[in-house]
Design an enzyme around this catalytic site. Structure first.
Site, PDB file in Angstrom:
ATOM      1  CE  LYS A  16      41.812  98.705  77.781  1.00 23.07           C
ATOM      2  NZ  LYS A  16      41.619  98.588  76.322  1.00 23.07           N
ATOM      3  NE  ARG A  90      40.087  91.999  77.172  1.00 24.04           N
ATOM      4  CZ  ARG A  90      41.312  92.516  77.047  1.00 24.04           C
ATOM      5  NH1 ARG A  90      42.062  92.719  78.093  1.00 24.04           N
ATOM      6  NH2 ARG A  90      41.768  92.836  75.863  1.00 24.04           N
ATOM      7  NE  ARG A 129      49.150  97.699  69.507  1.00 23.62           N
ATOM      8  CZ  ARG A 129      48.200  97.595  70.444  1.00 23.62           C
ATOM      9  NH1 ARG A 129      47.916  98.614  71.218  1.00 23.62           N
ATOM     10  NH2 ARG A 129      47.529  96.482  70.575  1.00 23.62           N
ATOM     11  NE  ARG A 161      49.562  92.475  71.273  1.00 23.24           N
ATOM     12  CZ  ARG A 161      48.801  93.146  72.148  1.00 23.24           C
ATOM     13  NH1 ARG A 161      49.302  94.178  72.795  1.00 23.24           N
ATOM     14  NH2 ARG A 161      47.550  92.804  72.369  1.00 23.24           N
ATOM     15  NE  ARG A 172      43.125  92.311  70.461  1.00 25.35           N
ATOM     16  CZ  ARG A 172      44.156  93.140  70.361  1.00 25.35           C
ATOM     17  NH1 ARG A 172      44.853  93.196  69.245  1.00 25.35           N
ATOM     18  NH2 ARG A 172      44.493  93.900  71.367  1.00 25.35           N
TER      19      ARG A 172
HETATM   20  P1  AMP Z   1      45.402  93.033  75.775  1.00 26.56           P
HETATM   21  O1  AMP Z   1      46.876  93.229  75.672  1.00 26.56           O
HETATM   22  O2  AMP Z   1      44.814  93.656  77.031  1.00 26.56           O
HETATM   23  O3  AMP Z   1      44.657  93.458  74.531  1.00 26.56           O
HETATM   24  O4  AMP Z   1      45.141  91.463  75.945  1.00 26.56           O
HETATM   25  C1  AMP Z   1      45.577  90.543  74.966  1.00 26.56           C
HETATM   26  C2  AMP Z   1      44.765  89.260  75.028  1.00 26.56           C
HETATM   27  O5  AMP Z   1      44.894  88.659  76.328  1.00 26.56           O
HETATM   28  C3  AMP Z   1      43.269  89.423  74.844  1.00 26.56           C
HETATM   29  O6  AMP Z   1      42.902  89.491  73.479  1.00 26.56           O
HETATM   30  C4  AMP Z   1      42.744  88.164  75.529  1.00 26.56           C
HETATM   31  O7  AMP Z   1      42.927  87.017  74.727  1.00 26.56           O
HETATM   32  C5  AMP Z   1      43.672  88.025  76.715  1.00 26.56           C
HETATM   33  N1  AMP Z   1      43.132  88.749  77.892  1.00 26.56           N
HETATM   34  C6  AMP Z   1      43.596  89.906  78.446  1.00 26.56           C
HETATM   35  N2  AMP Z   1      42.852  90.270  79.510  1.00 26.56           N
HETATM   36  C7  AMP Z   1      41.890  89.318  79.651  1.00 26.56           C
HETATM   37  C8  AMP Z   1      40.803  89.108  80.566  1.00 26.56           C
HETATM   38  N3  AMP Z   1      40.541  89.971  81.571  1.00 26.56           N
HETATM   39  N4  AMP Z   1      40.019  88.017  80.388  1.00 26.56           N
HETATM   40  C9  AMP Z   1      40.259  87.130  79.414  1.00 26.56           C
HETATM   41  N5  AMP Z   1      41.248  87.264  78.504  1.00 26.56           N
HETATM   42  C10 AMP Z   1      42.063  88.336  78.620  1.00 26.56           C
END
Ligand code: AMP
Length: 222
Positions: A16, A90, A129, A161, A172
């Site tokens: 994405k 989400r 990654r 990360r 996740r």
């Molecule tokens: P990402 O980089 O999009 O995978 O986001 C990393 C982390 O941020 C996720 O594993 C969640 O802990 C938090 N996060 C990102 N977007 C959301 C969302 N819309 N709602 C809740 N937590 C989020």
């Protein structure tokens, strides 16, 4: 209304973020990446960052009310030139909040772009990654740096990360299936869902999404 108001859906690691970077260039859309925004708050040790950190490190979700407020502030800041949301909504309550708040502003979502891929495929992508502190991303197998553990572009050390570690990725993915996957039906029922195969080569995925968006924009202008 000719603005494109888009969200990107799909499991972590489906590509994405990669697609978002290209699409924002193609269509001049403001990009709002929830994960990046939250990570910035964590780095700056803001109040939101302190609340979010534990949930993020653990592979869970940050509470809806915090994320909703953060995203709406960004959407308002960007004005009405359209947007591409990556990582939001989400959960179903986040999707409901987005729809309500857009309606209050006389706006609506144009489409939900689902970039999908199997658990097996994304697990391999995410756990391999590595990235530098400026966000340049590599993969130990698919896109390795020239020198081990250093960024080709700025020589900075490459790290993984915390939430890209295998146990966290499993969590996740479980969170995705439980909380986010219901949004596929949610947007399908509302006629907004567009599907793309994230397991394909990223150029192919990009071409497919770009063609779909060009058509959607034409339709918005009619
Ligand atoms: P990402 O980089 O999009 O995978 O986001 C990393 C982390 O941020 C996720 O594993 C969640 O802990 C938090 N996060 C990102 N977007 C959301 C969302 N819309 N709602 C809740 N937590 C989020």
């Amino acid at each position: 209304m000719s603005e494109l108001n888009l969200i990107l859906l799909g499991p972590p690691g489906a590509g994405k973020g990669t697609q978002a970077g290209r699409l924002t260039e193609d269509f001049g859309l403001p990009y709002i990446g929830t994960g990046d925004l939250l990570r910035k708050h964590v780095d700056q040790e803001s109040e939101l960052g302190r609340e979010a950190k534990g949930h993020m490190d653990d592979g869970g979700l940050v509470p809806d009310d915090l994320v909703i407020a953060m995203i709406l502030e960004k959407v308002d800041e960007e004005g009405d030139d359209g947007f591409l949301l990556d990582g939001f909504p989400r959960t179903v309550p986040q999707a409901d909040a987005l729809a309500d708040e857009l309606e209050k502003r006389g706006r609506r979502l144009t489409a939900a772009l689902l970039v999908d891929a199997s658990d097996e495929c994304v697990f391999k992508r995410i756990t391999g990654r590595r990235q530098c502190s400026d966000g340049h991303v590599y993969h130990v197998e698919f896109d390795p740096p020239k020198y081990d553990d250093k960024c080709d572009r700025d020589g900075k050390p490459l790290t993984q990360r915390k939430d890209d570690q295998p146990e966290k990725v499993k969590k996740r993915l479980a969170t995705y299936h439980r909380d986010t996957e219901p949004l596929i039906d949610y947007y399908d029922e509302r006629g907004l869902l567009r599907r793309f195969d994230g397991a394909q080569d990223k150029v192919k995925v990009h071409d497919h999404i770009r063609a779909t968006l060009a058509t959607l924009r034409l339709e918005e202008r009619l």
